[in-house]
Scaffold this motif. Sequence first.
Motif, PDB file in Angstrom:
ATOM      1  N   ALA A  69       0.836  -1.206   0.000  1.00  0.00           N
ATOM      2  CA  ALA A  69       0.000   0.000   0.000  1.00  0.00           C
ATOM      3  C   ALA A  69       0.871   1.255   0.000  1.00  0.00           C
ATOM      4  N   ARG A  70       1.909   1.258   0.837  1.00  0.00           N
ATOM      5  CA  ARG A  70       2.804   2.421   0.873  1.00  0.00           C
ATOM      6  C   ARG A  70       3.549   2.581  -0.446  1.00  0.00           C
ATOM      7  N   THR A  71       3.958   1.460  -1.035  1.00  0.00           N
ATOM      8  CA  THR A  71       4.674   1.509  -2.317  1.00  0.00           C
ATOM      9  C   THR A  71       3.794   2.085  -3.411  1.00  0.00           C
ATOM     10  N   ALA A  72       2.548   1.612  -3.482  1.00  0.00           N
ATOM     11  CA  ALA A  72       1.626   2.112  -4.515  1.00  0.00           C
ATOM     12  C   ALA A  72       1.399   3.611  -4.349  1.00  0.00           C
ATOM     13  N   PHE A 109       2.573   6.476  -7.062  1.00  0.00           N
ATOM     14  CA  PHE A 109       1.598   7.380  -7.682  1.00  0.00           C
ATOM     15  C   PHE A 109       1.984   8.843  -7.442  1.00  0.00           C
ATOM     16  N   ILE A 110       2.436   9.145  -6.223  1.00  0.00           N
ATOM     17  CA  ILE A 110       2.877  10.515  -5.922  1.00  0.00           C
ATOM     18  C   ILE A 110       4.069  10.888  -6.796  1.00  0.00           C
ATOM     19  N   ALA A 111       5.036   9.979  -6.911  1.00  0.00           N
ATOM     20  CA  ALA A 111       6.223  10.255  -7.728  1.00  0.00           C
ATOM     21  C   ALA A 111       5.852  10.435  -9.192  1.00  0.00           C
ATOM     22  N   SER A 112       4.885   9.648  -9.671  1.00  0.00           N
ATOM     23  CA  SER A 112       4.445   9.771 -11.062  1.00  0.00           C
ATOM     24  C   SER A 112       3.847  11.144 -11.325  1.00  0.00           C
ATOM     25  N   LEU A 140       8.151  12.353 -18.750  1.00  0.00           N
ATOM     26  CA  LEU A 140       6.801  11.790 -18.766  1.00  0.00           C
ATOM     27  C   LEU A 140       6.826  10.277 -18.953  1.00  0.00           C
ATOM     28  N   ALA A 141       7.810   9.776 -19.708  1.00  0.00           N
ATOM     29  CA  ALA A 141       7.937   8.329 -19.882  1.00  0.00           C
ATOM     30  C   ALA A 141       8.267   7.659 -18.547  1.00  0.00           C
ATOM     31  N   VAL A 142       9.167   8.273 -17.778  1.00  0.00           N
ATOM     32  CA  VAL A 142       9.478   7.736 -16.444  1.00  0.00           C
ATOM     33  C   VAL A 142       8.236   7.784 -15.552  1.00  0.00           C
ATOM     34  N   ALA A 143       7.479   8.887 -15.648  1.00  0.00           N
ATOM     35  CA  ALA A 143       6.244   9.003 -14.870  1.00  0.00           C
ATOM     36  C   ALA A 143       5.256   7.901 -15.243  1.00  0.00           C
ATOM     37  N   ALA A 145       2.602   2.661 -13.860  1.00  0.00           N
ATOM     38  CA  ALA A 145       2.352   1.237 -14.106  1.00  0.00           C
ATOM     39  C   ALA A 145       2.832   0.381 -12.934  1.00  0.00           C
ATOM     40  N   LEU A 146       3.990   0.716 -12.365  1.00  0.00           N
ATOM     41  CA  LEU A 146       4.506  -0.038 -11.219  1.00  0.00           C
ATOM     42  C   LEU A 146       3.589   0.120 -10.003  1.00  0.00           C
ATOM     43  N   ALA A 147       3.013   1.322  -9.848  1.00  0.00           N
ATOM     44  CA  ALA A 147       2.087   1.539  -8.742  1.00  0.00           C
ATOM     45  C   ALA A 147       0.848   0.662  -8.897  1.00  0.00           C
ATOM     46  N   TRP A 148       0.312   0.597 -10.114  1.00  0.00           N
ATOM     47  CA  TRP A 148      -0.849  -0.264 -10.345  1.00  0.00           C
ATOM     48  C   TRP A 148      -0.481  -1.734 -10.150  1.00  0.00           C
ATOM     49  N   LEU A 149       0.772  -2.095 -10.470  1.00  0.00           N
ATOM     50  CA  LEU A 149       1.215  -3.474 -10.234  1.00  0.00           C
ATOM     51  C   LEU A 149       1.176  -3.793  -8.744  1.00  0.00           C
ATOM     52  N   ALA A 150       1.638  -2.847  -7.914  1.00  0.00           N
ATOM     53  CA  ALA A 150       1.584  -3.055  -6.461  1.00  0.00           C
ATOM     54  C   ALA A 150       0.143  -3.203  -5.988  1.00  0.00           C
ATOM     55  N   VAL A 151      -0.760  -2.381  -6.540  1.00  0.00           N
ATOM     56  CA  VAL A 151      -2.183  -2.500  -6.190  1.00  0.00           C
ATOM     57  C   VAL A 151      -2.713  -3.868  -6.619  1.00  0.00           C
TER      58      VAL A 151
END
Length: 293
Positions: free
Chosen positions: A109-112, A116-119, A228-231, A236-242
């Motif tokens: 949860a913290r990772t996601a 998302f904040i970093a994105s 923007l590509a990094v974002a 995508a990584l955040a959604w993977l954690a979710v």
Amino acid sequence: MMRFLARLMLRLYPGPWRRRYGDEVADLVAERPIRPRTVLDLAGGAADAWLHRRKIPGAKPIRIPLPLLLPLASYGLLVLWNPGVRDVPSLGGVWAQAAGVGSLADELARTATSLFIASGALGVLSVAPLLITACSALWRPAAGAVTRSTAWSVIATALLLALPVSLFCILFYKLAFAHDGFPVGPLGDAMTGGFLMPIVLSLVLPLPSIAARAPALVPDVRLSGGTLAVAAILNALAWLAVGVLVMLGVSQASPGFLTAVASSALVGCGMATVVARSALRQSRPTLGELSVA
């Protein structure tokens, strides 16, 4: 329930793919045991099929104007948000079962949330080089550099976009941290950024689109597109954690909830990818610039 979800995932595939392979895959789904991993594989296959739709025999290219595509996708995310965070039994049940495996649920949860904040932060910061160059052109105009009219266009666009971007960022803070809305629990809080940050990225896109018209700003547009590509990758990584978090408690989730989460992940990741690709494509040199070089 897994078999029902697998059939739902098959409906997410492009029409040409379903007409050519749908019956065969549907028979396999009907005959073989379906596990959570099977549903995830089918969802990933749907995303891959849409990304490589041109390779499907008989598929015709879909050409939707970007100014129409992104608002429609944003509206779709907001529509999916309601069933995604209002299904309290699923949110609570999934979290309760996931929390039973130890601290992994809290870490996911913290990772996601952090991703998302970093994105979103990278999306907002991606326009910084454009604004710095535009402001420099106003205060220190130089021959062959950005014209004052272009600089004013970039700055005016940034000012117009600042309000909606700020509103979405404030909304994210109020819902995910201040809990100033419908009680959704830790899982709902972790997902909140996935519904809002792709919209923030799409709101940022008009700025590099306008700046790309000025050759002197193309290097800055290229840098903006890379950011923007990094974002998009972080989103995508955040959604993977979710997704992993949801799968830990999948037996407690309703089919509607799982469909809403999977659809939201596909739409959100697709939006972020389209934004990044569009910005990078606009920074490519034209044939005239290549001939001059």
